[in-house]
Design a protein around this motif. Structure first.
Motif, PDB file in Angstrom:
ATOM      1  N   LYS A 149       0.343 -13.437  -6.374  1.00 26.89           N
ATOM      2  CA  LYS A 149       0.822 -12.052  -6.388  1.00 26.89           C
ATOM      3  C   LYS A 149       1.616 -11.711  -5.129  1.00 26.89           C
ATOM      4  N   SER A 150       1.357 -12.416  -4.047  1.00 28.70           N
ATOM      5  CA  SER A 150       2.049 -12.109  -2.790  1.00 28.70           C
ATOM      6  C   SER A 150       3.471 -12.665  -2.748  1.00 28.70           C
ATOM      7  N   LYS A 194       7.169 -12.942  -3.898  1.00 28.30           N
ATOM      8  CA  LYS A 194       8.143 -12.134  -4.637  1.00 28.30           C
ATOM      9  C   LYS A 194       8.913 -12.974  -5.647  1.00 28.30           C
ATOM     10  N   GLU A 232       6.516  -7.501  -9.850  1.00 29.46           N
ATOM     11  CA  GLU A 232       6.927  -7.042  -8.522  1.00 29.46           C
ATOM     12  C   GLU A 232       5.717  -6.893  -7.609  1.00 29.46           C
ATOM     13  N   ALA A 233       5.772  -7.575  -6.478  1.00 32.87           N
ATOM     14  CA  ALA A 233       4.635  -7.555  -5.552  1.00 32.87           C
ATOM     15  C   ALA A 233       4.584  -6.230  -4.797  1.00 32.87           C
ATOM     16  N   THR A 234       3.384  -5.836  -4.403  1.00 31.84           N
ATOM     17  CA  THR A 234       3.188  -4.643  -3.578  1.00 31.84           C
ATOM     18  C   THR A 234       2.693  -5.013  -2.189  1.00 31.84           C
ATOM     19  N   PHE A 235       2.625  -6.296  -1.910  1.00 26.78           N
ATOM     20  CA  PHE A 235       2.163  -6.762  -0.605  1.00 26.78           C
ATOM     21  C   PHE A 235       2.715  -8.157  -0.356  1.00 26.78           C
ATOM     22  N   ASN A 249       0.181  -4.741   3.105  1.00 29.53           N
ATOM     23  CA  ASN A 249       0.676  -3.913   2.005  1.00 29.53           C
ATOM     24  C   ASN A 249       2.011  -3.287   2.395  1.00 29.53           C
ATOM     25  N   PHE A 250       2.981  -3.337   1.507  1.00 32.90           N
ATOM     26  CA  PHE A 250       4.283  -2.748   1.811  1.00 32.90           C
ATOM     27  C   PHE A 250       4.154  -1.254   2.126  1.00 32.90           C
ATOM     28  N   ALA A 251       3.204  -0.590   1.478  1.00 32.28           N
ATOM     29  CA  ALA A 251       3.020   0.845   1.700  1.00 32.28           C
ATOM     30  C   ALA A 251       2.560   1.157   3.121  1.00 32.28           C
ATOM     31  N   PRO A 302      10.845  -4.965  -1.061  1.00 34.35           N
ATOM     32  CA  PRO A 302      11.456  -4.265  -2.205  1.00 34.35           C
ATOM     33  C   PRO A 302      12.620  -3.382  -1.780  1.00 34.35           C
ATOM     34  N   ALA A 317      12.420   0.482  -1.479  1.00 33.79           N
ATOM     35  CA  ALA A 317      11.540   1.099  -0.482  1.00 33.79           C
ATOM     36  C   ALA A 317      11.955   0.814   0.956  1.00 33.79           C
TER      37      ALA A 317
END
Length: 235
Positions: free
Chosen positions: A69-70, A72, A133-136, A149-151, A186, A189
């Motif tokens: 998941k990590s 991309k 699409e990964a979130t981290f 985490n991208f956030a 991403p 973002a």
């Protein structure tokens, strides 16, 4: 025929030896590296182009699922596991095949055929396999793979052969180039605003002149990046 480059990732020594022996019998396949954990696999992916990962799921520190998941833009993946309960995860992550241990040569040949079909289809489309699409992402820091985490990211600062990722909690100095990191983050973002800076759009508090403020930090906007940046924030 194109050589298919692969790596094997499994924390069990016997499983690694068995898979290495089986894959060595596949014509046109080349084993680039045999890894005992996700950290070694991460390093292997950075050093050479890889077409396929034989990936164990239940590993210490980082599971095969979290590792996949990590990424991309991961290579094709074949899960190798003793547990059938992760089959749905494999389906959602679009893995090529799901091999249950003990793995037979017959099943490996079936998986290898699926890989060939995927690679041929990808060549015809001019594209490769992509997971959701990964979130981290995972970064190597202090001889460990650390999940970011991208956030939580505020901005990235380029420093010659290193980059410093500034997050809500702490900075991470890692061996990466700005270009490589820009391709991972991403695009909706993050935006590059200077040859030495990438910023998270959500973290920006103020923009004035050629300066961005993220909290109390001031970041310059390079002249070559200003037009794209202004178009993005205005849209």
């Amino acid at each position: 025929m194109k050589t298919i480059n692969c790596i094997i990732v499994d924390d069990e020594p016997q499983a690694r030896k068995m898979m290495e022996a089986f894959v060595s019998q596949l014509g046109g396949w080349k084993i680039l590296r045999v890894c005992s954990n996700a950290i070694e696999a991460f390093e292997a992916l950075q050093s050479s182009p890889v077409d396929v990962i034989f990936l164990d799921i239940k590993m210490p520190i980082i599971t095969g699922i979290d590792f996949l998941k990590s990424l991309k833009k991961p290579p094709l993946v074949i899960f190798t596991t003793a547990y059938n309960k992760y089959a749905m995860d494999g389906y959602e992550l679009d893995v090529v095949d799901y091999l249950l241990k003990p793995i037979s040569m017959h099943r490996l040949l079936q998986a290898a055929e699926k890989v060939t079909e995927r690679l041929n289809a990808g060549a015809e489309r001019g594209t490769n396999n992509n997971a959701a699409e990964a979130t981290f992402m995972f970064v190597k820091h202090d001889n460990k793979l650390v999940k970011i985490n991208f956030a939580d990211m505020l901005y990235v600062e380029g420093m010659q052969n290193f980059v410093r990722i500034h997050t809500n909690s702490k900075p991470y100095l890692i061996t990466y180039t700005m270009k490589a990191l820009e391709e991972i983050l991403p695009a909706n973002a993050f935006i590059r605003v200077h040859k030495s800076y990438i910023v998270a759009m959500n973290a920006i508090t103020t923009v004035y002149g050629n300066t961005i403020e993220i909290g109390s930090t001031q970041i310059p906007i390079g002249s070559n990046f200003k037009a794209d940046f202004m178009n993005k924030i205005e849209s």
